[in-house]
Design a protein around this motif. Structure first.
Motif, PDB file in Angstrom:
ATOM      1  N   GLY A 160       0.808  -1.215   0.000  1.00 49.54           N
ATOM      2  CA  GLY A 160       0.000   0.000   0.000  1.00 49.54           C
ATOM      3  C   GLY A 160       0.837   1.258   0.000  1.00 49.54           C
ATOM      4  N   THR A 161       1.970   1.236   0.714  1.00 48.65           N
ATOM      5  CA  THR A 161       2.870   2.389   0.743  1.00 48.65           C
ATOM      6  C   THR A 161       3.561   2.580  -0.598  1.00 48.65           C
ATOM      7  OG1 THR A 161       3.248   2.096   3.129  1.00 48.65           O
ATOM      8  CG2 THR A 161       4.868   3.395   1.913  1.00 48.65           C
ATOM      9  N   ALA A 162       3.974   1.487  -1.220  1.00 43.89           N
ATOM     10  CA  ALA A 162       4.676   1.572  -2.510  1.00 43.89           C
ATOM     11  C   ALA A 162       3.807   2.190  -3.589  1.00 43.89           C
ATOM     12  CB  ALA A 162       5.141   0.183  -2.945  1.00 43.89           C
ATOM     13  N   LEU A 163       2.476   2.072  -3.458  1.00 44.12           N
ATOM     14  CA  LEU A 163       1.559   2.583  -4.485  1.00 44.12           C
ATOM     15  C   LEU A 163       1.108   4.015  -4.217  1.00 44.12           C
ATOM     16  CD1 LEU A 163      -0.582  -0.615  -5.090  1.00 44.12           C
ATOM     17  CD2 LEU A 163       1.100   0.399  -6.635  1.00 44.12           C
ATOM     18  N   LEU A 164       1.650   4.669  -3.206  1.00 45.74           N
ATOM     19  CA  LEU A 164       1.378   6.086  -3.009  1.00 45.74           C
ATOM     20  C   LEU A 164       1.982   6.887  -4.178  1.00 45.74           C
ATOM     21  CD1 LEU A 164       2.050   6.415   0.840  1.00 45.74           C
ATOM     22  CD2 LEU A 164      -0.162   6.690  -0.307  1.00 45.74           C
ATOM     23  N   LEU A 169      -3.236 -10.539  -6.320  1.00 40.20           N
ATOM     24  CA  LEU A 169      -2.313  -9.441  -6.638  1.00 40.20           C
ATOM     25  C   LEU A 169      -2.540  -8.872  -8.039  1.00 40.20           C
ATOM     26  CD1 LEU A 169       1.158 -10.567  -5.209  1.00 40.20           C
ATOM     27  CD2 LEU A 169       0.046  -8.388  -4.773  1.00 40.20           C
ATOM     28  N   LEU A 170      -3.167  -9.655  -8.917  1.00 34.87           N
ATOM     29  CA  LEU A 170      -3.247  -9.270 -10.328  1.00 34.87           C
ATOM     30  C   LEU A 170      -3.870  -7.894 -10.515  1.00 34.87           C
ATOM     31  CD1 LEU A 170      -4.315 -12.624 -12.026  1.00 34.87           C
ATOM     32  CD2 LEU A 170      -2.042 -11.623 -11.895  1.00 34.87           C
ATOM     33  N   HIS A 171      -5.009  -7.652  -9.882  1.00 31.11           N
ATOM     34  CA  HIS A 171      -5.729  -6.388 -10.082  1.00 31.11           C
ATOM     35  C   HIS A 171      -4.895  -5.204  -9.617  1.00 31.11           C
ATOM     36  CE1 HIS A 171      -9.194  -3.731 -10.458  1.00 31.11           C
ATOM     37  NE2 HIS A 171      -8.877  -3.237  -9.276  1.00 31.11           N
ATOM     38  N   VAL A 172      -4.261  -5.330  -8.459  1.00 29.12           N
ATOM     39  CA  VAL A 172      -3.477  -4.225  -7.910  1.00 29.12           C
ATOM     40  C   VAL A 172      -2.266  -3.937  -8.794  1.00 29.12           C
ATOM     41  CG1 VAL A 172      -2.107  -3.469  -5.938  1.00 29.12           C
ATOM     42  CG2 VAL A 172      -4.255  -4.683  -5.562  1.00 29.12           C
ATOM     43  N   GLU A 207      -1.908  -4.575 -11.904  1.00 30.89           N
ATOM     44  CA  GLU A 207      -2.306  -4.102 -13.232  1.00 30.89           C
ATOM     45  C   GLU A 207      -2.757  -2.647 -13.200  1.00 30.89           C
ATOM     46  OE1 GLU A 207      -2.613  -4.571 -17.309  1.00 30.89           O
ATOM     47  OE2 GLU A 207      -1.740  -5.906 -15.808  1.00 30.89           O
ATOM     48  N   ASN A 208      -3.516  -2.281 -12.170  1.00 30.89           N
ATOM     49  CA  ASN A 208      -4.116  -0.950 -12.123  1.00 30.89           C
ATOM     50  C   ASN A 208      -3.323   0.054 -11.308  1.00 30.89           C
ATOM     51  OD1 ASN A 208      -6.360  -1.704 -13.707  1.00 30.89           O
ATOM     52  ND2 ASN A 208      -7.347  -2.595 -11.912  1.00 30.89           N
ATOM     53  N   GLY A 209      -2.366  -0.409 -10.520  1.00 35.37           N
ATOM     54  CA  GLY A 209      -1.569   0.516  -9.718  1.00 35.37           C
ATOM     55  C   GLY A 209      -2.383   1.299  -8.712  1.00 35.37           C
ATOM     56  N   SER A 210      -3.497   0.743  -8.259  1.00 34.83           N
ATOM     57  CA  SER A 210      -4.363   1.466  -7.336  1.00 34.83           C
ATOM     58  C   SER A 210      -5.123   0.480  -6.465  1.00 34.83           C
ATOM     59  CB  SER A 210      -5.351   2.353  -8.108  1.00 34.83           C
ATOM     60  OG  SER A 210      -6.202   1.562  -8.916  1.00 34.83           O
ATOM     61  N   TYR A 211      -5.718   1.003  -5.408  1.00 30.60           N
ATOM     62  CA  TYR A 211      -6.539   0.188  -4.516  1.00 30.60           C
ATOM     63  C   TYR A 211      -7.402   1.117  -3.672  1.00 30.60           C
ATOM     64  CZ  TYR A 211      -3.217   1.477  -0.827  1.00 30.60           C
ATOM     65  OH  TYR A 211      -2.435   2.177   0.056  1.00 30.60           O
ATOM     66  N   GLY A 212      -8.418   0.546  -3.045  1.00 25.63           N
ATOM     67  CA  GLY A 212      -9.293   1.312  -2.170  1.00 25.63           C
ATOM     68  C   GLY A 212      -9.209   0.819  -0.744  1.00 25.63           C
ATOM     69  N   VAL A 213      -9.519   1.707   0.189  1.00 23.44           N
ATOM     70  CA  VAL A 213      -9.600   1.370   1.608  1.00 23.44           C
ATOM     71  C   VAL A 213     -11.075   1.515   1.991  1.00 23.44           C
ATOM     72  CG1 VAL A 213      -8.786   1.893   3.940  1.00 23.44           C
ATOM     73  CG2 VAL A 213      -7.263   2.243   1.972  1.00 23.44           C
ATOM     74  N   GLU A 271      -3.739   5.815  -5.681  1.00 23.31           N
ATOM     75  CA  GLU A 271      -3.239   5.476  -7.017  1.00 23.31           C
ATOM     76  C   GLU A 271      -1.816   5.982  -7.146  1.00 23.31           C
ATOM     77  OE1 GLU A 271      -4.159   6.111 -11.799  1.00 23.31           O
ATOM     78  OE2 GLU A 271      -5.676   6.608 -10.302  1.00 23.31           O
ATOM     79  N   CYS A 272      -0.961   5.144  -7.703  1.00 24.11           N
ATOM     80  CA  CYS A 272       0.440   5.524  -7.820  1.00 24.11           C
ATOM     81  C   CYS A 272       0.622   6.576  -8.905  1.00 24.11           C
ATOM     82  CB  CYS A 272       1.311   4.299  -8.110  1.00 24.11           C
ATOM     83  SG  CYS A 272       1.066   3.577  -9.747  1.00 24.11           S
ATOM     84  N   ARG A 273       1.741   7.244  -8.850  1.00 20.92           N
ATOM     85  CA  ARG A 273       2.145   8.192  -9.888  1.00 20.92           C
ATOM     86  C   ARG A 273       3.239   7.561 -10.745  1.00 20.92           C
ATOM     87  NH1 ARG A 273       1.416  13.692 -10.163  1.00 20.92           N
ATOM     88  NH2 ARG A 273       2.888  14.872 -11.443  1.00 20.92           N
TER      89      ARG A 273
END
Length: 367
Positions: A190-194, A218-221, A223-229, A259-261
């Motif tokens: 989660g931190t890496a995708l900030l 892991l596939l969705h995360v 692929e999309n470089g994002s996630y929700g809480v 979402e990552c930059r």
């Protein structure tokens, strides 16, 4: 990257496997259009952890040379913004590669996600301390009740004679309730995708030890470089300040989504104990690390110890012979044997030979 650099041999590389920290971190190659992300606002990458890097890579300037094809695969993963899936026997430096990349490219502290059989995707993304939050809310409500009772007593005193006794109010009834962000901590993934302005390095160590569903989860995360809480999505506040996996670091999350930059440099290691799904392997670039050569082992020992003690060559030769005979051995065993046998006063022959045999034992035999 200039046209001249692109036409030069290996001019497209940004990572060269030298293991040396740059005076100025190099620019990362531009991602392909399908691997661009829009997270923001940009965050600076935190500084490196020299002690963690020293434990993984050693304190010396000497690092093992990677094969040319290995360096190409690593650079392809950096260019395409795809995870590296590194396989190989234990102790060949799979996890150390994450620290090598981070140090050479100036990408700061490496985020480590160590996988066990009980690990779930959420463990890597974030943790919610629901019990701590419930206790904090209960304490806040109790304080409100005490404050209300104290104000009621003060109102009664206003209609009674002064007795000279002051009524103490032990809490402020207008204090704010606990905010949910105080009880959420982002995990390594989660931190890496900030939305960092430069990619973070994430080490996913020993993924083959995970539950069978984790690679697919892991596939969705990835692929999309994002996630929700979900806990933050349901909260009324638009933004929340949460803790991250970096010590003392706070991140602001908007609308419960991250979402990552810059897609992180994801290094996934496996000891080959299981096969991964084809859909997962399709999203990763495979890199098989082989047992280091004699020269590489000598360089590793010198890198970790800072010197090459007398007798190191003999131990390295013995270590290589044991590996070539089909045994399972780790670099840690060699380092322990060199450190022990070159310590002052230790005799590696006679009774001391028993200890050397124990240090260099075949790990596949279970004892």
């Amino acid at each position: 990257m200039s046209v001249q650099e692109q036409t030069e041999p290996h001019g497209w590389r940004v990572f060269h496997g030298t293991g040396s920290a740059p005076a100025t971190p190099p620019d990362m190659p531009q991602p392909p259009p399908w691997r661009r992300f829009r997270g923001g606002p940009p965050r600076p990458v935190p500084p490196a952890d020299p002690e963690a890097a020293r434990r993984r890579l050693g304190s010396g300037d000497i690092s093992p040379r990677l094969r040319e094809e290995d360096v190409d695969i690593i650079n392809a993963a950096l260019l395409l913004r795809r995870p590296l899936l590194i396989t190989g026997p234990p102790g060949v430096g799979k996890s150390a590669l994450a620290y090598l990349v981070s140090r050479e490219l100036g990408l700061g502290r490496v985020l480590e996600w160590n996988i066990v059989s009980r690990t779930e995707l959420r463990d890597g993304l974030y943790a919610h301390d629901a019990m701590g939050r419930a206790q904090a809310i209960a304490a806040w409500r109790a304080a409100l009740r005490r404050g209300a009772a104290a104000h009621s007593d003060e109102a009664e005193e206003a209609h009674t004679p002064n007795t000279g006794i002051n009524t103490a109010v032990d809490s402020n009834p207008r204090q704010h309730p606990p905010v949910i962000g105080d009880f959420i901590t982002l995990g390594p993934l989660g931190t890496a995708l900030l939305p960092y302005d430069r990619p973070r390095v994430l080490l996913v160590d020993e993924l083959d030890k995970s539950d069978i569903d984790l690679p697919n989860d892991l596939l969705h995360v990835l692929e999309n470089g994002s996630y929700g809480v979900p806990e933050l999505v349901r909260d009324a506040a638009e933004t929340a300040r949460v803790q991250t996996d970096d010590p003392g670091s706070i991140a602001e999350i908007r609308d419960g989504r991250v979402e990552c930059r810059e897609f992180p440099v994801v290094v996934i290691t496996s000891n080959g104990e299981r096969e991964f799904p084809a859909a997962f392997r399709r999203r990763c670039l495979p890199l098989e690390m082989r047992t280091p050569t004699r020269d590489q082992l000598l360089a590793m020992v010198e890198g970790h110890l800072g010197i090459r003690p007398q007798g190191t060559e003999d131990l390295v030769d013995e270590f290589v012979q044991r590996v070539q005979a089909g045994g399972t051995h780790s670099l840690d065993q060699l380092l322990n044997a060199v450190q022990m046998t070159t310590a002052g006063g230790f005799q590696a022959h006679d009774d001391g030979r028993t200890l050397v045999e124990m240090l260099l034992r075949d790990l596949a035999k279970g004892r």
